[in-house]
Write a protein that holds these residues in place. Structure first.
Motif, short mmCIF file in Angstrom:
data_model
loop_
_atom_site.label_atom_id
_atom_site.label_comp_id
_atom_site.label_asym_id
_atom_site.label_seq_id
_atom_site.Cartn_x
_atom_site.Cartn_y
_atom_site.Cartn_z
N ALA A 110 0.82 -1.21 0.00
CA ALA A 110 0.00 0.00 0.00
C ALA A 110 0.86 1.26 0.00
N ASP A 111 2.01 1.20 0.66
CA ASP A 111 2.90 2.37 0.71
C ASP A 111 3.47 2.70 -0.66
N LEU A 112 3.57 1.70 -1.56
CA LEU A 112 4.12 1.92 -2.89
C LEU A 112 3.04 2.22 -3.93
N ALA A 113 1.82 2.51 -3.47
CA ALA A 113 0.70 2.73 -4.38
C ALA A 113 0.93 3.83 -5.41
N PRO A 114 1.56 4.97 -5.08
CA PRO A 114 1.69 6.05 -6.07
C PRO A 114 2.83 5.86 -7.06
N LEU A 115 3.36 4.66 -7.17
CA LEU A 115 4.51 4.43 -8.05
C LEU A 115 4.19 4.78 -9.50
N SER A 116 3.03 4.41 -9.98
CA SER A 116 2.66 4.69 -11.37
C SER A 116 2.56 6.19 -11.64
N ASP A 117 2.01 6.94 -10.66
CA ASP A 117 1.87 8.39 -10.83
C ASP A 117 3.23 9.07 -10.95
N ILE A 118 4.18 8.62 -10.17
CA ILE A 118 5.51 9.24 -10.21
C ILE A 118 6.18 9.00 -11.55
N PHE A 119 6.02 7.80 -12.10
CA PHE A 119 6.62 7.51 -13.41
C PHE A 119 5.91 8.33 -14.50
N GLN A 120 4.62 8.53 -14.35
CA GLN A 120 3.88 9.31 -15.34
C GLN A 120 4.30 10.78 -15.32
N ASN A 121 4.71 11.28 -14.15
CA ASN A 121 5.09 12.68 -14.02
C ASN A 121 6.57 12.92 -14.27
N TYR A 122 7.27 11.91 -14.71
CA TYR A 122 8.72 12.04 -14.98
C TYR A 122 8.94 13.03 -16.12
N GLU A 154 4.01 4.56 -22.51
CA GLU A 154 2.73 5.21 -22.30
C GLU A 154 2.86 6.52 -21.52
N THR A 155 4.09 6.98 -21.33
CA THR A 155 4.30 8.22 -20.57
C THR A 155 4.39 9.42 -21.50
N ALA A 156 4.07 10.59 -20.95
CA ALA A 156 4.16 11.83 -21.73
C ALA A 156 5.60 12.15 -22.08
N TRP A 157 6.52 11.83 -21.17
CA TRP A 157 7.93 12.12 -21.43
C TRP A 157 8.43 11.36 -22.66
N PHE A 158 7.99 10.10 -22.82
CA PHE A 158 8.44 9.28 -23.94
C PHE A 158 7.97 9.88 -25.27
N ASN A 159 6.74 10.35 -25.32
CA ASN A 159 6.22 10.95 -26.55
C ASN A 159 6.90 12.27 -26.86
#
Length: 242
Positions: A110-122, A154-159
Motif C-alpha cells: 500500500a505504501d508503494l501505491a503512487p509508483l505509477s503516478d511518479i513515473f507518469q510525471n517524470y 505510455e508516458t508523456a515524457w516518452f512521446n
C-alpha cells in the motif's frame, strides 16, 4: 554452575550480543540507505521507523556487549544492577523494532501505491525531485518502469522525447553501449521497479525482524546468566575463623 563458569558464560554471551546487535544495525543502515534512493516512491515515511529504532538498539547492544565483558571481571552489585537495567531497555528497543518491521512489511504494498503516478510525471530534469528519484531507483534497484520497460511507452515524457528511447537509468549497467533505445530491449533491465523495490524492502524488513528476535533471545540468556551470578555467594578468599 560455579562463579567462574558463570562469568565465563557472561563474557561469551556478551560478545555474542554486540556481534548480533552490530549485524542487525547494519540491516537498519541499509534500510535507511535504500529509502533515501526511493523516498518519493513511498506515500509515507514510516517505512524507516524500524531503521531508526534498530540503529538505536544496535548502539545499546554494543554498550551491553562491552559492559558485560568488563563486568565478567567485576563483583559489583551496583554495576550488575545497571547491566540488568540496560538489558531491559534493550529488550524494549528490539521488541519495538520487531513489531515495526512486521507491521511495515504488511503495509509495504500500500505504501508503494503512487509508483505509477511518479513515473507518469517524470520529466527527465535533474532539478525535479520525482525525476531524480525515478532515475536513482532504477539504478539502485536495477529495474525499468513500474512492471517492465513497456510502461515508459505510455508516458508523456516518452512521446515528447521523440518516442525512440527511454531514460538511460533503465540501461543494464553491464552494457556500456546502451543508450535507452526501445529497439534494443535486451540492453535494458528486464524487471519492473514495483517488484524489485518490494522485494528489496521486504528482505530488509524481514532481516530486521528476525535479527531483532535473535537479539531479544540473546538478551534473555544474558539476563538469566546475570541473575544466576547475582544469586551465587561471592567467592571466599583467604582463611576463615572456625
Amino acid at each position: 554452575m560455579c562463579q567462574n563458569a558463570s562469568k565465563t558464560t557472561l563474557q561469551l554471551i556478551s560478545q555474542l550480543m554486540w556481534v548480533v546487535g552490530l549485524v542487525v544495525g547494519i540491516g537498519g543502515f541499509y534500510l535507511y540507505s535504500k529509502y533515501i534512493h526511493a523516498s518519493q516512491l513511498f506515500s509515507e515515511c514510516y517505512i524507516i521507523l524500524p531503521a531508526f529504532v534498530v540503529l538505536a538498539g544496535a548502539a545499546l547492544s554494543l554498550i551491553i556487549g562491552f559492559f558485560g565483558t568488563w563486568l565478567s571481571f567485576q563483583n559489583s552489585s551496583c554495576r550488575q544492577g545497571l547491566f540488568v537495567y540496560l538489558l531491559v531497555v534493550s529488550f524494549c528497543f528490539q521488541s519495538t523494532a520487531l513489531a515495526l518491521a512486521y507491521f511495515r512489511s504488511l503495509k509495504l504494498g500500500a505504501d508503494l501505491a503512487p509508483l505509477s503516478d511518479i513515473f507518469q510525471n517524470y520529466n527527465g530534469s535533474i532539478q525535479d525531485p520525482a525525476s531524480k528519484t525515478v532515475d536513482a531507483a532504477q539504478q539502485e534497484f536495477e529495474c525499468c518502469g513500474v512492471h517492465n520497460y513497456t510502461d515508459w511507452l505510455e508516458t508523456a515524457w516518452f512521446n515528447q522525447s521523440g518516442g525512440v528511447r527511454i531514460p538511460h537509468s533503465c540501461c543494464n549497467s553491464i552494457f556500456a553501449s546502451c543508450t535507452g533505445s526501445v529497439d534494443q530491449p535486451w540492453l535494458l533491465y528486464s524487471q519492473g521497479c514495483q517488484e524489485n523495490v518490494e522485494m528489496s524492502f521486504h528482505f530488509l524488513l524481514n532481516f530486521i525482524l528476525w535479527g531483532s528476535l535473535l537479539v531479544v533471545l540473546v538478551g534473555v540468556i544474558l539476563l538469566l546468566t546475570m541473575m544466576h551470578i547475582m544469586r551465587e555467594p561471592p567467592p571466599l578468599f583467604g582463611y576463615q575463623v572456625l
